[in-house]
Write an enzyme that holds these catalytic residues in place. Structure first.
Site: not given
Ligand code: UD1
Length: 421
Positions: A22-23, A92, A116, A121-124, A305, A397
């Site tokens: 999936k990922n 997401r 989920c 889950r910020p995207i900063d 995960d 999902r």
């Molecule tokens: C991806 C996976 C998800 C997995 C996760 C960690 C996909 C579609 N999803 O999610 O299944 O659980 O990796 O292995 O591939 N963070 C920030 N700011 C950001 C981005 C992330 O603070 O801009 C934090 C998140 O809140 C979290 C941590 O970093 O605490 C890890 O997030 P990230 O590695 O980005 O996970 P995803 O890409 O969302």
């Protein structure tokens, strides 16, 4: 509303081919936009998130078909820059569309990504990186708008190896002007898969799978075909289920190196493990042992995960185990549901303590996220009597056919759709 019913007590036995990841599939589908032609992806899992991603591509004017296990995306007619709320839904992975759409159109709007509920889950990190690459971004209540005359390569030092941010930067950098260096990049196998696809399409990416990725921008990409790797989390879920049902299960299509940290925990629990190329067999013991501590970490550490599924597995282990969740701050919700089945789990901030009990019992429980749902399925397999898992849509999902797969391995499990009256 769909539910899953499990009658526990069966040993899982047999060989099973694991669905595509999936990922890996989701950012690859976004990557198809960067090629102004046809990309074919084999082995994508038939799950809700993939269907939603295809809907987004269709809404942008791509011609999409999914036949005989192959997704064909022709983006030659794609235009626009807008991902609607209806298409994005609660997914997401909409966030990947930013890098891909900026690379293709120089402009993007996405609603805030869902996914989920496992933390804030910020995207900063994504947005900071795109700004450094010459993208102007405006955020409002509806979502995020970005535009650029030309994405410029640069050096980006990630404060955390975010998987999604690493993928988004790669997507933006592939056709950028100049060289992009990502320091402290995520090393997950899905990142390697994405880069291999992009390189097959004509990109020039180096260092994927290490903490420094270098991308030399190219003018155009070309048509390509690629097979998505096996899903290491689905594989680990089934092996964990074998471990706690005194089972003997062999999974095909996933490398041992991708699930090493999970296998180490299963070995500590007393499982036998046999590895042969892309096949891994787990043989569950009569009684599993507790594991002192599990710490979730970015790859190659123990995957967040698999944390919920492992929590379920440890509920009947001999002794007390501790799990520390370091990746997402709110990922222990399933503990309360497991306790309804007789488990003895206490949660204190980022730490869960699991005291092994003699026997779980069946109960009516509810999934509150994808992997938590899978954890309840495992608990149902271990429990005496019948377990009903509500909100089973979460499980769909990420797992193409969890009921079919586990039934094939000997479980008594059914998916039930609520009657419409
Ligand atoms: C991806 C996976 C998800 C997995 C996760 C960690 C996909 C579609 N999803 O999610 O299944 O659980 O990796 O292995 O591939 N963070 C920030 N700011 C950001 C981005 C992330 O603070 O801009 C934090 C998140 O809140 C979290 C941590 O970093 O605490 C890890 O997030 P990230 O590695 O980005 O996970 P995803 O890409 O969302």
């Amino acid at each position: 509303m769909t539910s899953i019913t499990v009658n526990g007590g069966r040993c899982l036995k047999g060989d099973i081919f694991i669905q595509g990841s999936k990922n890996a599939a989701l950012p690859m589908l976004a990557a198809t936009l960067l090629n102004r032609g046809v990309t074919k992806l084999y082995g994508c899992p038939k799950i809700t998130d993939v269907s939603r991603m295809l809907d987004i591509l269709k809404s942008l004017g791509c011609d999409v078909s999914w036949e005989n296990g192959c997704i064909r995306v022709d983006t030659s007619g794609a235009s626009g820059h807008f991902v609607s709320e209806a298409c994005a839904g609660q997914m997401r992975s909409t966030v990947f569309m930013m890098g891909a759409m900026l690379g293709r159109f120089g402009e993007v709007f996405i609603p805030y990504p869902g996914g989920c509920t496992i933390g804030k889950r910020p995207i900063d990190i994504h947005l900071d990186a795109l700004r450094q690459m010459n993208v102007a971004l405006v955020e409002d209540r509806e979502g995020i708008y970005g535009c650029t005359k030309q994405i410029l390569g640069t050096v980006i030092d990630l404060r955390y190896p975010s998987v999604g941010a690493t993928e988004n930067i790669i997507l933006a950098a592939v056709t950028a002007n100049g060289k992009t260096v990502i320091n402290h990049a995520a090393k997950e196998p899905e990142i390697i898969d994405l880069c291999l696809l992009l390189n097959k399409m004509g990109a020039d990416i180096h260092g994927m799978g290490t903490e420094t990725i270098v991308i030399y921008g190219v003018e155009v990409l070309h048509d390509a075909e690629f097979t998505v790797s096996g899903d290491r989390i689905a594989a680990s879920t089934y092996l964990a289920a074998a471990a706690v049902t005194c089972g003997n299960v062999c999974i095909f299509n996933v490398w041992e190196r991708e699930i090493k940290s999970v296998l180490q925990v299963l070995a500590q629990m007393g499982c036998g493990i046999v590895i042969q190329n892309k096949r891994v067999r787990v043989i569950g013991p009569q009684m599993t042992f507790a594991v002192d501590q599990i710490h979730t970490r970015p790859f190659p550490g123990f995957p967040t995960d698999m944390q919920s599924q492992m929590m379920a597995c440890l509920t009947m282990a001999n002794g007390t185990s501790e799990i520390y969740e370091h990746v997402f701050e709110d990922r222990f919700k399933i503990a309360g549901e497991l306790n309804k089945m007789g488990a003895d789990i206490t949660v204190d901030h980022q730490k869960a303590t699991i005291r092994g009990i003699g026997q779980l019992h069946g109960a009516a429980v509810s999934a509150c996220d994808l992997r938590g749902g899978a954890a309840l399925v495992i608990a149902g397999l271990m429990a005496e009597g019948e377990t009903t898992i509500n909100n089973a849509f979460y499980v769909k999902r990420g797992y193409q056919d969890i009921c079919g797969d586990l039934k094939f391995l000997g479980a008594r499990i059914e998916e039930r759709k609520a009657q419409v009256v």
